[in-house]
Write a protein that holds these residues in place. Structure first.
Motif, PDB file in Angstrom:
ATOM      1  N   ASP A 130       0.834  -1.205   0.000  1.00  0.00           N
ATOM      2  CA  ASP A 130       0.000   0.000   0.000  1.00  0.00           C
ATOM      3  C   ASP A 130       0.868   1.255   0.000  1.00  0.00           C
ATOM      4  O   ASP A 130       0.523   2.266  -0.644  1.00  0.00           O
ATOM      5  CB  ASP A 130      -0.930   0.005   1.208  1.00  0.00           C
ATOM      6  CG  ASP A 130      -2.075  -0.987   1.074  1.00  0.00           C
ATOM      7  OD1 ASP A 130      -2.354  -1.415  -0.062  1.00  0.00           O
ATOM      8  OD2 ASP A 130      -2.676  -1.338   2.107  1.00  0.00           O
ATOM      9  N   MET A 131       1.993   1.230   0.706  1.00  0.00           N
ATOM     10  CA  MET A 131       2.899   2.382   0.708  1.00  0.00           C
ATOM     11  C   MET A 131       3.450   2.629  -0.689  1.00  0.00           C
ATOM     12  O   MET A 131       3.515   3.782  -1.145  1.00  0.00           O
ATOM     13  CB  MET A 131       4.037   2.155   1.695  1.00  0.00           C
ATOM     14  CG  MET A 131       3.634   2.162   3.148  1.00  0.00           C
ATOM     15  SD  MET A 131       5.048   1.892   4.272  1.00  0.00           S
ATOM     16  CE  MET A 131       5.983   3.414   4.032  1.00  0.00           C
ATOM     17  N   TRP A 132       3.854   1.565  -1.368  1.00  0.00           N
ATOM     18  CA  TRP A 132       4.356   1.729  -2.736  1.00  0.00           C
ATOM     19  C   TRP A 132       3.302   2.340  -3.644  1.00  0.00           C
ATOM     20  O   TRP A 132       3.557   3.322  -4.346  1.00  0.00           O
ATOM     21  CB  TRP A 132       4.762   0.369  -3.305  1.00  0.00           C
ATOM     22  CG  TRP A 132       5.990  -0.226  -2.742  1.00  0.00           C
ATOM     23  CD1 TRP A 132       7.108   0.430  -2.286  1.00  0.00           C
ATOM     24  CD2 TRP A 132       6.258  -1.618  -2.566  1.00  0.00           C
ATOM     25  NE1 TRP A 132       8.046  -0.475  -1.845  1.00  0.00           N
ATOM     26  CE2 TRP A 132       7.554  -1.727  -2.008  1.00  0.00           C
ATOM     27  CE3 TRP A 132       5.545  -2.784  -2.837  1.00  0.00           C
ATOM     28  CZ2 TRP A 132       8.129  -2.967  -1.714  1.00  0.00           C
ATOM     29  CZ3 TRP A 132       6.108  -4.021  -2.552  1.00  0.00           C
ATOM     30  CH2 TRP A 132       7.393  -4.092  -1.990  1.00  0.00           C
ATOM     31  N   LEU A 133       2.108   1.744  -3.628  1.00  0.00           N
ATOM     32  CA  LEU A 133       1.063   2.184  -4.555  1.00  0.00           C
ATOM     33  C   LEU A 133       0.601   3.602  -4.227  1.00  0.00           C
ATOM     34  O   LEU A 133       0.325   4.399  -5.130  1.00  0.00           O
ATOM     35  CB  LEU A 133      -0.105   1.202  -4.527  1.00  0.00           C
ATOM     36  CG  LEU A 133       0.226  -0.242  -4.957  1.00  0.00           C
ATOM     37  CD1 LEU A 133      -1.016  -1.119  -4.899  1.00  0.00           C
ATOM     38  CD2 LEU A 133       0.825  -0.272  -6.356  1.00  0.00           C
ATOM     39  N   SER A 134       0.521   3.931  -2.950  1.00  0.00           N
ATOM     40  CA  SER A 134       0.103   5.284  -2.559  1.00  0.00           C
ATOM     41  C   SER A 134       1.120   6.333  -2.995  1.00  0.00           C
ATOM     42  O   SER A 134       0.767   7.491  -3.231  1.00  0.00           O
ATOM     43  CB  SER A 134      -0.082   5.360  -1.035  1.00  0.00           C
ATOM     44  OG  SER A 134      -1.135   4.511  -0.622  1.00  0.00           O
ATOM     45  N   HIS A 192       3.297   1.176  -9.537  1.00  0.00           N
ATOM     46  CA  HIS A 192       2.267   0.541 -10.349  1.00  0.00           C
ATOM     47  C   HIS A 192       2.210  -0.955 -10.064  1.00  0.00           C
ATOM     48  O   HIS A 192       3.248  -1.606  -9.912  1.00  0.00           O
ATOM     49  CB  HIS A 192       2.562   0.742 -11.843  1.00  0.00           C
ATOM     50  CG  HIS A 192       2.539   2.177 -12.265  1.00  0.00           C
ATOM     51  ND1 HIS A 192       1.499   2.736 -12.962  1.00  0.00           N
ATOM     52  CD2 HIS A 192       3.430   3.178 -12.075  1.00  0.00           C
ATOM     53  CE1 HIS A 192       1.758   4.007 -13.201  1.00  0.00           C
ATOM     54  NE2 HIS A 192       2.923   4.300 -12.657  1.00  0.00           N
ATOM     55  N   ARG A 193       1.013  -1.480 -10.012  1.00  0.00           N
ATOM     56  CA  ARG A 193       0.796  -2.925  -9.951  1.00  0.00           C
ATOM     57  C   ARG A 193       0.306  -3.359 -11.325  1.00  0.00           C
ATOM     58  O   ARG A 193      -0.815  -3.055 -11.716  1.00  0.00           O
ATOM     59  CB  ARG A 193      -0.223  -3.289  -8.884  1.00  0.00           C
ATOM     60  CG  ARG A 193      -0.432  -4.813  -8.731  1.00  0.00           C
ATOM     61  CD  ARG A 193      -1.629  -5.111  -7.862  1.00  0.00           C
ATOM     62  NE  ARG A 193      -1.795  -6.533  -7.612  1.00  0.00           N
ATOM     63  CZ  ARG A 193      -2.338  -7.405  -8.461  1.00  0.00           C
ATOM     64  NH1 ARG A 193      -2.762  -6.991  -9.663  1.00  0.00           N
ATOM     65  NH2 ARG A 193      -2.454  -8.687  -8.129  1.00  0.00           N
ATOM     66  N   VAL A 194       1.153  -4.050 -12.072  1.00  0.00           N
ATOM     67  CA  VAL A 194       0.857  -4.402 -13.458  1.00  0.00           C
ATOM     68  C   VAL A 194       0.507  -5.886 -13.533  1.00  0.00           C
ATOM     69  O   VAL A 194       1.301  -6.733 -13.103  1.00  0.00           O
ATOM     70  CB  VAL A 194       2.070  -4.111 -14.370  1.00  0.00           C
ATOM     71  CG1 VAL A 194       1.732  -4.441 -15.819  1.00  0.00           C
ATOM     72  CG2 VAL A 194       2.500  -2.656 -14.233  1.00  0.00           C
ATOM     73  N   PRO A 195      -0.682  -6.218 -14.066  1.00  0.00           N
ATOM     74  CA  PRO A 195      -1.048  -7.635 -14.174  1.00  0.00           C
ATOM     75  C   PRO A 195      -0.233  -8.323 -15.255  1.00  0.00           C
ATOM     76  O   PRO A 195       0.122  -7.718 -16.262  1.00  0.00           O
ATOM     77  CB  PRO A 195      -2.531  -7.586 -14.548  1.00  0.00           C
ATOM     78  CG  PRO A 195      -2.701  -6.278 -15.250  1.00  0.00           C
ATOM     79  CD  PRO A 195      -1.738  -5.329 -14.588  1.00  0.00           C
ATOM     80  N   ILE A 196       0.060  -9.602 -15.027  1.00  0.00           N
ATOM     81  CA  ILE A 196       0.834 -10.402 -15.966  1.00  0.00           C
ATOM     82  C   ILE A 196       0.016 -11.634 -16.333  1.00  0.00           C
ATOM     83  O   ILE A 196      -0.520 -12.285 -15.450  1.00  0.00           O
ATOM     84  CB  ILE A 196       2.177 -10.847 -15.334  1.00  0.00           C
ATOM     85  CG1 ILE A 196       2.970  -9.641 -14.852  1.00  0.00           C
ATOM     86  CG2 ILE A 196       3.008 -11.675 -16.298  1.00  0.00           C
ATOM     87  CD1 ILE A 196       3.411  -8.709 -15.941  1.00  0.00           C
TER      88      ILE A 196
END
Length: 471
Positions: A78-82, A86-90
């Motif tokens: 959550d810290m990264w995304l905030s 990016h959370r990229v689907p694979i």
């Protein structure tokens, strides 16, 4: 009569980077305190720091590594995304040109990858780890030698910025000083037999540059043109990663004889000469945000500490297994190693007899899987040093190439390859009956003639206004 509780062990971690802070997070609950010794000052915000040249290059944190970090330090994702990661689907969030052709993007999400600048990744982990009870950071201090005997390490000598030296006793010393670790020499000074090493070096050089993206990067894919070791000549590859701040981090690489340079005019032309020019075509629409950074220290190097008999000492991350960055496994294997370290500490206790060897073996398992993936490819490139592919290697490479070609139109194979690449599954899944059957059957559809792009990606590629998303 009251009994005195048993003394809990103290831990000394050498190196305050990602591996070091993850080691502290893994061991803090099972120790009386963890001291992290770090040569450079560490910022309290996601900004560059000295001693980490890798920050100028693209980094992937595969789902296997991200999940390991989350298990050690809940809330880190959550810290990264905030902060803009990016959370990229694979595989549906990748535009990838493999040796078998372009991947389709019609499949459901199988795994994911976190893309962000290395400064952001490290900052979140560091912030979380240093907030744990008993974890202390000593910055501006450099380890100079180990204390102990050939049978057991009992601490380390640390030199402060003013030149004074101080001895730190510890029940366990963790070396997390990275590729340039001097631990083999320090152990030799104690009389420990030489640590055996395995090295495979394809002579890969990296050139990276940050760009202002010409479009909102919220749903931008990972763009990847892979090298093909079956072709004559050096292997070249490139990646565009969406990172925080509306930017792209772009890294290009070439094996021995085909290296990129720091010449800014050469950067895009190098990308244009790769197996597909897609990355160069996207860069034509983007604005550079800085100079080109080059890295050459990319050899795969594995130090087999699991075979030594010394107690009180373990190595984690690049100190034990350093991998060619092209495969993006360095951070993930360090994270999985730290999670394995916690498991051994939880089960046996840091002070237990044989803890160091047991823990090092546990750390080596995820690293060994990533090592096989890396050297299996790198050893096949012209001029590679350290390992000559034998018959079994060549047979394995042929099978992997068959799987990669089949993956262009078979989700069973796509998922198996993705699970292995993201370190969520053992390479043994590639030999499962179902995957083996798909490989024998081969591709079910003709290869794509070009990359599978969304309307937004097509618009960027051709310099058109991006279409407005449908509500």
């Amino acid at each position: 009569m009251a009994t005195t509780p048993p003394r809990r062990p103290r831990v000394l971690v050498l190196g305050g980077g990602l591996s070091g802070t993850l080691a502290a997070a893994a061991l803090a609950p099972y120790s009386d305190g963890v001291d992290i010794v770090e040569r450079h000052a560490l910022p309290d915000t996601p900004r560059p720091r000295r001693g980490l040249p890798q920050t100028r290059h693209a980094h992937l944190l595969w789902s296997g590594g991200a999940d390991a970090i989350e298990s050690l330090l809940p809330g880190t994702t959550d810290m990264w995304l905030s902060a803009g990661a990016h959370r990229v689907p694979i595989p549906n969030g990748m535009v990838s040109f493999s040796p078998g052709g372009w991947y389709r993007r019609c499949w459901p999400e199988a795994q994911y990858v976190i893309t962000a600048g290395r400064d952001l990744v490290d900052w979140a982990v560091r912030t979380q780890a240093l907030a744990l009870p008993g974890v202390r950071l000593l910055s501006g201090a450099e380890p100079v030698r180990l204390l102990g005997t050939r049978a057991r390490v009992t601490g380390a000598v640390v030199r402060r910025a003013d030149g004074t030296e101080e001895s730190f006793g510890a029940d366990l010393v963790v070396d997390a000083t990275g590729r340039s670790s001097r631990a083999p020499a320090w152990l030799a000074e104690l009389g420990v037999p030489a640590v055996t090493e395995s090295v495979v070096d394809a002579g890969v050089t990296y050139a990276s540059r940050r760009y202002k993206a010409p479009v909102d990067t919220a749903d931008w894919p990972v763009v990847n043109v892979q090298a093909d070791a079956r072709l004559d000549g050096p292997g070249t590859a490139g990646t565009i990663l969406p990172v925080e701040g509306g930017a792209w981090m772009v890294s290009l690489s070439g094996t021995r004889g085909g290296e990129p340079t720091s010449d800014e005019a050469h950067f895009t032309s190098f990308a244009r000469r790769m197996r597909a020019p897609l990355i160069a075509e996207f860069l034509d629409r983007a604005e550079p945000l800085g100079p080109v950074a080059v890295a050459r220290n990319t050899a795969n190097r594995r130090r087999h500490y699991e075979k030594t008999g010394v107690e009180g000492f373990i190595a984690l991350g690049d100190s034990a297994t350093a991998l060619n960055p092209i495969y993006g496994h360095g951070m993930s294997t360090a994270a999985q190693g730290a999670r394995a370290l916690r498991g051994v500490a939880m089960k046996h206790g840091i002070s237990s007899k044989g803890f160091a060897r047991r823990a090092q073996r546990a750390i080596s398992r995820p690293a060994a899987a990533a090592w096989l993936l890396a050297v299996g490819q790198d050893a096949a490139f012209p001029g590679s040093v350290g390992k000559t592919p034998n018959f079994a290697d060549r047979l394995s490479a042929r099978y992997i190439n068959r799987l990669v070609t089949t993956a262009g139109s078979d989700f069973t194979v796509v998922k198996a390859l993705t699970d292995v690449m993201t370190l969520r599954a053992s390479v043994m899944v590639l030999a499962s009956p179902r995957v083996l059957f798909c490989a024998i059957r081969g591709p079910r559809l003709p290869p794509l003639e070009g990359p599978a792009l969304t309307p937004v990606e097509e618009a960027v590629l051709h310099g058109r206004p991006a279409p407005t998303p449908t509500p």
